[in-house]
Design a protein around this motif. Structure first.
Motif, short mmCIF file in Angstrom:
data_model
loop_
_atom_site.label_atom_id
_atom_site.label_comp_id
_atom_site.label_asym_id
_atom_site.label_seq_id
_atom_site.Cartn_x
_atom_site.Cartn_y
_atom_site.Cartn_z
N PRO A 138 0.99 -1.09 -0.05
CA PRO A 138 0.12 0.04 0.05
C PRO A 138 0.92 1.25 0.03
CG PRO A 138 0.30 -0.84 2.30
CD PRO A 138 0.91 -1.86 1.50
N THR A 139 0.51 2.12 -0.73
CA THR A 139 1.03 3.85 -0.81
C THR A 139 0.16 4.50 0.02
OG1 THR A 139 0.08 4.32 -2.66
CG2 THR A 139 2.24 3.31 -2.78
N THR A 140 -0.33 5.67 -0.42
CA THR A 140 -1.37 6.25 0.61
C THR A 140 -2.58 6.41 -0.60
OG1 THR A 140 -0.70 8.51 -0.27
CG2 THR A 140 0.28 7.73 1.81
N LYS A 141 -3.65 6.57 -0.11
CA LYS A 141 -4.62 6.71 -1.08
C LYS A 141 -4.50 7.87 -1.93
CE LYS A 141 -9.64 7.31 -1.00
NZ LYS A 141 -11.05 7.32 -0.04
N SER A 142 -3.84 9.06 -1.64
CA SER A 142 -3.68 10.11 -2.23
C SER A 142 -2.76 9.66 -3.49
CB SER A 142 -3.02 11.26 -1.42
OG SER A 142 -3.70 11.85 -0.34
N ASP A 143 -1.59 9.07 -3.34
CA ASP A 143 -0.63 8.72 -4.21
C ASP A 143 -1.50 8.03 -5.29
OD1 ASP A 143 2.22 7.86 -5.24
OD2 ASP A 143 1.41 6.00 -5.10
N CYS A 144 -2.50 6.93 -5.03
CA CYS A 144 -3.24 6.26 -5.95
C CYS A 144 -4.01 7.19 -6.52
CB CYS A 144 -4.16 5.16 -5.17
SG CYS A 144 -5.02 4.07 -6.46
N LEU A 145 -4.70 8.22 -5.93
CA LEU A 145 -5.59 9.21 -6.62
C LEU A 145 -4.73 10.03 -7.73
CD1 LEU A 145 -7.84 10.51 -3.80
CD2 LEU A 145 -8.69 9.18 -5.72
N ASN A 146 -3.56 10.38 -7.42
CA ASN A 146 -2.62 11.11 -8.47
C ASN A 146 -2.24 10.02 -9.68
OD1 ASN A 146 -2.51 13.37 -6.93
ND2 ASN A 146 -0.63 12.76 -5.68
N HIS A 147 -2.09 9.19 -9.71
CA HIS A 147 -1.97 8.10 -10.67
C HIS A 147 -3.38 8.06 -11.49
CE1 HIS A 147 1.48 6.20 -8.68
NE2 HIS A 147 1.94 6.09 -9.75
N LEU A 148 -4.29 8.15 -10.93
CA LEU A 148 -5.77 8.17 -11.51
C LEU A 148 -5.91 9.60 -12.40
CD1 LEU A 148 -7.97 6.48 -8.90
CD2 LEU A 148 -7.32 5.43 -11.10
#
Length: 470
Positions: A138-148
């Motif tokens: 897991p990274t942070t949710k924010s990191d995943c949102l930035n990829h999106l």
């Protein structure tokens, strides 16, 4: 020696009685100040309600009326670390029920989550766009949102069109069929449109999962309405939230290319403040269908004490502690007041446990005073001021419980409203445990300087026969 021991014991009881009296006065004063704050919010809510009732009646728009606004392209982004148990069912239901002709769903996946990637790949629909994050989870949710976000930009370039809005959702959400219709109609008049979030009742966990019903009902029916009435920014709930594409791009420019800070644990909460700082309007919008159904997102919430504690630890850590460091105190009295209310949550949660402990000490002191003749001459534990504050606090507690029950009744019926009163104790215990954990994690982070990780909740998606109307 025996007499000396008895004298020391008696002196200890006397000192304990006097110190407890002072402690009761201090605790009663702090609780009264916090209760007055809550009462102010309730009074503003009812003042707003009365003012609106005094205005000439106007017909309320239904979700069906908003179909008149031409549908523009919408992007839905869903971070999905370790969500193989829900993401497939969630996407299948979304595709089958969402009443909107032009949208694309971007799902954030991880290289070390093959089950999640397989679950999304099993949905054969061109509207689903899997997005593989660059680092293992897991990274942070924010990191995943930035990829999106970057995937959204790439899709725009490839297709030669710009999305009207980016809609945030989680992998366990039950979307309302009319959601995108409402958000499309209100953007760009508003830069952020937040729809209500309604926790699903859970027959297996009426007390732990059930307490979310009470908290969300009060927050999304009353508290956020007061934020709007006072002119404060509306925080995003992180789901059922549409952000104007241009505004999200501006936030990304300010953030150096990414709209979400990868070190943030509660990126959704901060969005409303950032949008308002850039001049955008934010609102929680309650729209109903012609049949009366509320356009809202439903979801299951944690059903055990430990999972609820972990989730609320992350919320308190991100909003009340590290959020204080990140956001400080922005301009505007209304925003500062609402931030103060949000940040007092840690103190209020721990204070509730102190109040329970003090109540037990008062009972013990009463028994000792009544059973030990030498203590009969002691002054009353509660002096005039402490007695007055205690009576005021009892009245305000009864008022808060009545308001809690009323909000729950409005959203979930009288049976859940009846449970909401004893559930307040469950809520206090969970919130106190989460506050203690949040303080410990915050102190540890200050010492180590380590970046936070995504301490996500294990999610559930409802079976079709268990879904309830909003």
């Amino acid at each position: 020696m025996a007499d000396a021991g008895g004298e020391w014991g008696l002196a200890a009881l006397v000192a304990g009685h006097l110190l407890l009296g002072e402690l009761v006065l201090v605790i009663a004063l702090i609780i009264a100040v916090s209760a007055a704050d809550d009462l102010f919010v309730d009074l503003v809510y009812f003042g707003r309600w009365l003012w609106r009732r005094m205005q000439p009646p106007t017909p309320r728009a239904t979700a069906e009326m908003l179909h008149q606004v031409a549908p523009a392209p919408m992007a839905i982004i869903i971070p999905a670390w370790d969500e193989s148990n829900v993401i497939g069912a969630m996407l299948a239901r979304l595709l089958a029920t969402l009443d909107y002709p032009d949208y694309r769903v971007f799902v954030g996946l991880y290289p070390n989550d093959p089950a999640g990637r397989a679950a999304v790949a099993a949905i054969p629909d061109a509207r689903i766009a899997p997005v593989l994050c660059s680092r293992p989870g897991p990274t942070t949710k924010s990191d995943c949102l930035n990829h999106l976000w970057r995937a959204v930009l790439a899709d725009e370039r490839a297709r030669g069109r710009i999305f009207k809005a980016v809609v945030l959702h989680d992998a366990e959400d039950v979307l309302h069929p009319q959601e995108l219709r409402v958000q499309n109609a209100l953007i760009p008049g508003l830069a952020m449109v937040q729809l209500p979030v309604v926790p699903l009742p859970d027959k297996t966990s009426p007390w732990v999962a059930g307490h979310y019903l009470d908290e969300f009902a009060a927050n999304h029916l009353k508290d956020i309405a007061v934020r709007q009435a006072l002119g404060a920014a509306v925080p995003s709930a992180g789901v059922a939230c549409a952000i104007e594409r241009t505004m999200l791009g501006r936030i990304a420019e300010v953030g150096g290319g990414d709209p979400f800070d990868a070190t943030c644990l509660t990126e959704d909460y901060e969005l409303g403040l950032r949008i308002k700082a850039l001049g955008g309007g934010t609102a929680l919008v309650r729209v109903r269908e012609a049949n009366g159904g509320l356009v809202a997102t439903e979801a299951h919430f944690p059903a055990t004490f430990e999972t609820a504690r972990r989730q609320k630890t992350r919320w308190l850590l991100g909003i009340a502690l590290s959020g204080w460091d990140r956001l400080g105190w922005p301009r505007g009295a209304a925003d500062r007041y609402m931030l103060l209310r949000d940040r007092k949550a840690v103190v209020a949660a721990l204070l509730a446990m102190v109040a329970y402990a003090v109540t037990l000490l008062i009972l013990l002191d009463s028994v000792l005073v009544a059973s030990v003749p030498a203590l009969a001459a002691l002054p009353p534990l509660l002096g005039p001021l402490a007695m007055t504050l205690t009576l005021v606090n009892i009245v305000l507690l009864a008022w808060r419980l009545a308001m809690r029950a009323a909000c729950t009744a409005y959203g979930h019926g009288w049976r859940e409203a009846a449970r909401s009163v004893p559930r307040a104790v469950v809520s206090n215990v969970i919130n106190a445990a989460a506050a203690w954990s949040a303080c410990r994690r915050y102190a540890a982070a200050l010492r180590s300087g380590d970046a936070p990780q995504w301490d996500k909740t294990v999610h559930r998606f409802p079976h079709p026969e268990a879904e309830s109307a909003a």
